[in-house]
Scaffold this motif. Structure first.
Motif: not given
Length: 369
Positions: A236-248
């Motif tokens: 879940t993105d709990a920031t105020s901005e978009k985030v990019k998942l780059t790795s798992i």
């Protein structure tokens, strides 16, 4: 929110609590138990502080019955540092299907309690004798989580306090006491919290950048029929901005031979993305994500990791999610686990391989002597 969470130790009871203002911890009355005195202990940051219960509603419950509403208690902790994180309340009830996040001290994975997350879906307000309860679905409210804050991921404010699971025998979902009951019983505590947030050390509050919340859905082992194991989790993105998942990345923290299934947990989170993980007894790190994923603020994505392995092995896995805010090159990481997967021996060939592995290991030990 995580920095506000404490463990409450009381005679014959205990559970979770959280700072609502410097030196003030909120928890459930049943977490204090049926002890007569006001003294409790508060554990935070590896330190133990003396606490004093200043108010309980109710103070006790009838023998053999659960604590009735409002089931709230306030604890003074005069020795606690004044720079600890304090939550910010959202006194309005959530909207139906809002995601509700909590953290509580449980023994799910070890003998000593550790901070375990859970994420629920809000179903509505349930009116009962003595007040109302927040009805929560999907997540698991396990023993030890009582008294934890319920963070509304849509608003960034704490909308209530976790009271109990929906069914002790099947701990999916839960019940929460609304934040409005806290404001009615402890207005001075909320005023103190507001003064804290108005100062330079205050929690940034709704909409602030808090990072990612990674929550375990379920773990499923290999079956005798040869189906792969699974690990389901949400991000879940709990920031105020978009985030990019780059790795798992899946990191193997430990491995050992096993001949029968170790555990089975029920399913609880729907999958959106399927990832494949082929474990070996020798490789310690596996990259799972082949395409970057972008999450909007408050958005949740689910991941199902289908796990295969040679039979006869148990693994402890940690999942590490690499991410950064969209447009920013500052890389960050969030993690989940460790979780355990066990792959039973189901063939004569597998049993023979397991015996050979053990014999080779013993021969190696002898060579080193």
């Amino acid at each position: 929110m995580e920095g506000s969470i404490v463990r409450v130790l009381a005679k014959g009871a205990g559970g979770t609590g959280f700072f609502v203002a410097p030196g003030l911890v909120l928890t459930c009355s049943h977490v204090i138990g049926r002890q007569d005195g006001p003294s409790v202990r508060i554990v935070t940051g590896g330190q133990v502080f003396a606490g004093r219960v200043t108010a309980r509603h109710p103070a006790q419950a009838p023998d053999g019955e659960p604590f009735p509403l409002p089931d709230l208690a306030l604890i003074e902790v005069p020795g606690a540092p004044d720079n600890l994180e304090c939550v910010r309340f959202d006194l309005e009830p959530p909207q139906v299907e809002d995601r509700i996040h909590t953290i509580g001290h449980t023994r799910t994975w070890s003998r000593l309690p550790g901070a375990e997350p859970a994420t629920f879906t809000y179903e509505g307000l349930h009116r009962v004798d003595g007040g109302s309860l927040l009805k929560l679905a999907s997540g698991q409210a396990v023993p030890g989580m009582s008294g934890g804050p319920l963070l509304n991921l849509a608003t960034g404010g704490v909308c209530g306090i976790l009271k109990t699971s929906r069914d002790p025998g099947n701990p999916h979902g839960g019940w929460g006491v609304p934040a409005a009951a806290v404001a009615r019983l402890f207005p001075e505590a909320l005023d103190a919290g507001e003064r804290f947030h108005a100062g330079p050390a205050g929690w940034p509050g709704p909409g602030a950048a808090r990072g990612l919340i990674v929550d375990l859905g379920h773990v499923k082992e290999e079956s005798p029929g040869g189906k792969p194991g699974e690990v389901l989790f949400t991000v879940t993105d709990a920031t105020s901005e978009k985030v990019k998942l780059t790795s798992i990345r899946a990191l193997v923290r430990d491995r050992s031979p096993v001949r029968r299934p170790h555990h089975r947990l029920p399913e609880g989170v729907p999958e959106q993305y399927d990832l494949d993980l082929a474990l070996t007894p020798h490789l310690d790190a596996h990259e799972l994500l082949d395409v970057h994923h972008v999450l909007d603020p408050g958005e949740t994505e689910g991941y199902r990791v289908r796990v295969t392995s040679p039979e006869g092995w148990r693994y402890r896995l940690e999942f590490v999610i690499g991410w950064h805010r969209l447009g920013s090159g500052d890389p960050q990481e969030s993690s989940l686990g460790p979780v355990e997967l066990a792959f039973r021996v189901k063939s004569e060939e597998g049993l023979a391989a397991l015996v050979r592995e053990g014999s080779d290991a013993m021969a190696g030990d002898s060579d080193d002597d």
